[in-house]
Scaffold this motif. Structure first.
Motif, PDB file in Angstrom:
ATOM      1  N   SER A 143       0.830  -1.204   0.000  1.00  0.00           N
ATOM      2  CA  SER A 143       0.000   0.000   0.000  1.00  0.00           C
ATOM      3  C   SER A 143       0.863   1.252   0.000  1.00  0.00           C
ATOM      4  CB  SER A 143      -0.902   0.019   1.243  1.00  0.00           C
ATOM      5  OG  SER A 143      -0.131   0.279   2.413  1.00  0.00           O
ATOM      6  N   ASP A 144       0.260   2.365  -0.421  1.00  0.00           N
ATOM      7  CA  ASP A 144       0.873   3.657  -0.178  1.00  0.00           C
ATOM      8  C   ASP A 144       0.905   3.884   1.335  1.00  0.00           C
ATOM      9  OD1 ASP A 144       1.065   4.040  -2.876  1.00  0.00           O
ATOM     10  OD2 ASP A 144      -0.640   5.415  -3.023  1.00  0.00           O
ATOM     11  N   PRO A 145       1.891   4.638   1.840  1.00  0.00           N
ATOM     12  CA  PRO A 145       1.956   4.848   3.289  1.00  0.00           C
ATOM     13  C   PRO A 145       0.801   5.698   3.803  1.00  0.00           C
ATOM     14  CG  PRO A 145       3.617   6.167   2.160  1.00  0.00           C
ATOM     15  CD  PRO A 145       3.031   5.254   1.127  1.00  0.00           C
ATOM     16  N   CYS A 146       0.296   5.311   4.960  1.00  0.00           N
ATOM     17  CA  CYS A 146      -0.712   6.099   5.674  1.00  0.00           C
ATOM     18  C   CYS A 146       0.047   7.136   6.504  1.00  0.00           C
ATOM     19  CB  CYS A 146      -1.553   5.185   6.561  1.00  0.00           C
ATOM     20  SG  CYS A 146      -2.843   6.013   7.511  1.00  0.00           S
ATOM     21  N   GLU A 147      -0.158   8.416   6.245  1.00  0.00           N
ATOM     22  CA  GLU A 147       0.663   9.465   6.836  1.00  0.00           C
ATOM     23  C   GLU A 147       0.107   9.918   8.191  1.00  0.00           C
ATOM     24  OE1 GLU A 147       1.455  12.627   4.136  1.00  0.00           O
ATOM     25  OE2 GLU A 147       1.842  11.278   2.434  1.00  0.00           O
ATOM     26  N   HIS A 148       1.026  10.035   9.159  1.00  0.00           N
ATOM     27  CA  HIS A 148       0.670  10.447  10.514  1.00  0.00           C
ATOM     28  C   HIS A 148       1.606  11.577  10.959  1.00  0.00           C
ATOM     29  CE1 HIS A 148      -1.991   6.934  11.424  1.00  0.00           C
ATOM     30  NE2 HIS A 148      -1.256   6.396  10.464  1.00  0.00           N
ATOM     31  N   PRO A 149       1.098  12.803  11.146  1.00  0.00           N
ATOM     32  CA  PRO A 149       1.942  13.889  11.662  1.00  0.00           C
ATOM     33  C   PRO A 149       2.421  13.566  13.072  1.00  0.00           C
ATOM     34  CG  PRO A 149      -0.107  14.733  10.707  1.00  0.00           C
ATOM     35  CD  PRO A 149      -0.262  13.255  10.823  1.00  0.00           C
ATOM     36  N   MET A 150       3.697  13.819  13.325  1.00  0.00           N
ATOM     37  CA  MET A 150       4.286  13.509  14.635  1.00  0.00           C
ATOM     38  C   MET A 150       4.701  14.749  15.406  1.00  0.00           C
ATOM     39  SD  MET A 150       4.129  10.248  14.911  1.00  0.00           S
ATOM     40  CE  MET A 150       5.323   9.734  16.153  1.00  0.00           C
ATOM     41  N   GLY A 151       4.428  15.935  14.889  1.00  0.00           N
ATOM     42  CA  GLY A 151       4.798  17.156  15.583  1.00  0.00           C
ATOM     43  C   GLY A 151       5.713  18.021  14.739  1.00  0.00           C
ATOM     44  N   ASP A 152       5.887  19.259  15.192  1.00  0.00           N
ATOM     45  CA  ASP A 152       6.664  20.234  14.427  1.00  0.00           C
ATOM     46  C   ASP A 152       8.131  19.864  14.304  1.00  0.00           C
ATOM     47  OD1 ASP A 152       4.349  21.696  14.140  1.00  0.00           O
ATOM     48  OD2 ASP A 152       4.758  22.986  15.881  1.00  0.00           O
ATOM     49  N   LYS A 153       8.677  19.169  15.285  1.00  0.00           N
ATOM     50  CA  LYS A 153      10.105  18.875  15.301  1.00  0.00           C
ATOM     51  C   LYS A 153      10.435  17.509  14.697  1.00  0.00           C
ATOM     52  CE  LYS A 153      11.001  21.736  19.383  1.00  0.00           C
ATOM     53  NZ  LYS A 153      11.575  21.778  20.763  1.00  0.00           N
ATOM     54  N   GLU A 154       9.447  16.793  14.188  1.00  0.00           N
ATOM     55  CA  GLU A 154       9.674  15.468  13.622  1.00  0.00           C
ATOM     56  C   GLU A 154       9.071  15.385  12.228  1.00  0.00           C
ATOM     57  OE1 GLU A 154       9.591  11.957  16.598  1.00  0.00           O
ATOM     58  OE2 GLU A 154       7.987  13.290  17.261  1.00  0.00           O
ATOM     59  N   ASP A 155       9.646  14.534  11.409  1.00  0.00           N
ATOM     60  CA  ASP A 155       9.043  14.244  10.111  1.00  0.00           C
ATOM     61  C   ASP A 155       7.755  13.456  10.315  1.00  0.00           C
ATOM     62  OD1 ASP A 155      11.116  15.464   8.760  1.00  0.00           O
ATOM     63  OD2 ASP A 155      12.267  13.604   8.535  1.00  0.00           O
ATOM     64  N   ASP A 156       6.908  13.479   9.300  1.00  0.00           N
ATOM     65  CA  ASP A 156       5.698  12.667   9.352  1.00  0.00           C
ATOM     66  C   ASP A 156       6.055  11.187   9.309  1.00  0.00           C
ATOM     67  OD1 ASP A 156       4.265  14.980   9.396  1.00  0.00           O
ATOM     68  OD2 ASP A 156       3.551  14.848   7.328  1.00  0.00           O
ATOM     69  N   LEU A 157       5.211  10.395   9.946  1.00  0.00           N
ATOM     70  CA  LEU A 157       5.403   8.946   9.979  1.00  0.00           C
ATOM     71  C   LEU A 157       4.526   8.302   8.914  1.00  0.00           C
ATOM     72  CD1 LEU A 157       6.692   6.523  11.621  1.00  0.00           C
ATOM     73  CD2 LEU A 157       4.533   6.470  12.906  1.00  0.00           C
ATOM     74  N   GLY A 158       5.103   7.418   8.122  1.00  0.00           N
ATOM     75  CA  GLY A 158       4.337   6.670   7.128  1.00  0.00           C
ATOM     76  C   GLY A 158       4.216   5.213   7.550  1.00  0.00           C
ATOM     77  N   ILE A 159       2.994   4.702   7.569  1.00  0.00           N
ATOM     78  CA  ILE A 159       2.738   3.310   7.958  1.00  0.00           C
ATOM     79  C   ILE A 159       2.161   2.590   6.753  1.00  0.00           C
ATOM     80  CG2 ILE A 159       1.522   1.786   9.551  1.00  0.00           C
ATOM     81  CD1 ILE A 159       1.404   4.121  11.526  1.00  0.00           C
ATOM     82  N   PHE A 160       2.760   1.478   6.391  1.00  0.00           N
ATOM     83  CA  PHE A 160       2.356   0.777   5.181  1.00  0.00           C
ATOM     84  C   PHE A 160       2.143  -0.705   5.475  1.00  0.00           C
ATOM     85  CE2 PHE A 160       6.909   1.253   5.540  1.00  0.00           C
ATOM     86  CZ  PHE A 160       7.415  -0.022   5.317  1.00  0.00           C
ATOM     87  N   ARG A 161       1.524  -1.391   4.517  1.00  0.00           N
ATOM     88  CA  ARG A 161       1.210  -2.812   4.697  1.00  0.00           C
ATOM     89  C   ARG A 161       1.157  -3.466   3.331  1.00  0.00           C
ATOM     90  NH1 ARG A 161      -3.033   0.570   4.905  1.00  0.00           N
ATOM     91  NH2 ARG A 161      -5.092  -0.114   4.162  1.00  0.00           N
ATOM     92  N   GLY A 162       1.223  -4.778   3.308  1.00  0.00           N
ATOM     93  CA  GLY A 162       1.206  -5.480   2.036  1.00  0.00           C
ATOM     94  C   GLY A 162       0.979  -6.966   2.219  1.00  0.00           C
TER      95      GLY A 162
END
Length: 298
Positions: A147-166
């Protein structure tokens, strides 16, 4: 013959209170009901939780029908060559994988500042072109949808988190599993598959994470981890690199030179990984799986 016996002879089996063919336990009626509501995911979840008989019918029949309705091309490819049309882990696990983001917590090779709980998704796109980016060269003969990653914001000081599955097709016969067994790669001690509950291998620990996986996800090298369970379900997470509008995530031409998997499985004459119709547009990325409405057919 007594009056009571005569009355019992005249009762149709479907009218018996405990009959498996009565009312809502009739499989034909269930199929008609779910077809009429376009295989509503929430209704099927509720139905499967009513009692053991309905849960058994859902596990044996209804989850498979839902998967076929929502992702016909992907299911056709996964079931191609499968004995008796069975899927590793069961159709209920595949349905959960289609519609459920597994969430994320810290692992040995991937640290997050807070736990991200799992959740149902409104829509997901699965692609075997993306899946090929997750296969080491020695395993390129395998078929994997990711799958395309499911994007989760982690805060101003961190990159977004991508969660994927297959999910792999025929994982028991795959080159990936054979390599893991041949090298005697141990199971991860803490992590279990969020879709079928079985034990998993860390592809990071096994050194089976190609650089193309990070490029496909829009992540950086060594900024991702993913696991594969004994039934061939894949789940993982990555840190997403912010991209400008003129930057590209990956180079598809490099990833397509090692095989022609996209031309192998066809449904109704069209290669299923080549078409996705969304609001009238066409894409080569895969198949959309919608959580709330009818499937978009290839």
């Amino acid at each position: 013959m007594s009056a009571t016996q005569r009355r019992r002879v005249n009762v149709h089996p479907s009218d018996e209170p405990g009959s498996d063919d009565s009312g809502i336990l009739n499989e034909g009626i269930l199929l008609l009901v779910f077809e009429s509501i376009k295989w509503d995911l929430q209704v099927l979840c509720l139905t499967a939780s009513v009692n053991r008989k309905l849960r058994a019918i859902a596990k044996r029949l209804l989850w498979r029908k839902l998967c076929v309705f929502r992702a016909p091309c992907m299911v056709a490819a996964l079931a191609n060559g499968a004995p008796n049309g069975k899927i590793g882990g069961g159709w209920d696990a595949l349905a959960k994988l289609m519609f459920f983001c597994s969430g994320c917590e810290s692992t040995r090779h991937f640290i997050v500042s807070r736990v991200i709980p799992g959740h149902f998704t409104r829509a997901s796109r699965f692609s075997k072109t993306s899946g090929r980016s997750f296969l080491a060269k020695k395993c390129r003969g395998d078929l994997l949808f990711v799958s395309d990653p499911c994007e989760h914001p982690m805060g101003d000081k961190e990159d977004d988190l991508g969660i994927f599955r297959g999910v792999f097709r025929g994982f028991m016969r795959s080159k990936t599993r054979a390599w893991l067994l041949r090298r005697q790669v141990p199971f991860d001690e803490r992590v279990r598959c969020p879709y079928c509950g079985t034990r998993v291998w860390s592809m990071t620990a096994a050194r089976l994470v190609p650089k193309s996986a990070a490029r496909r996800l829009g992540s950086g090298d060594r900024r991702l981890e993913y696991f594969v369970c004994v039934n061939g379900h894949l789940h993982g997470a990555c840190w997403l690199v912010p991209l400008s509008s003129d930057e590209e995530v990956c180079d598809d031409r490099e990833e397509d030179v090692d095989g022609d998997d996209d031309d192998v499985n066809e449904v109704d004459g069209d290669a299923c990984s080549h078409q996705t119709v969304t609001n009238g547009s066409t894409s080569s990325l895969g198949e959309d799986v919608l959580g709330g409405g009818p499937s978009i057919y290839c």
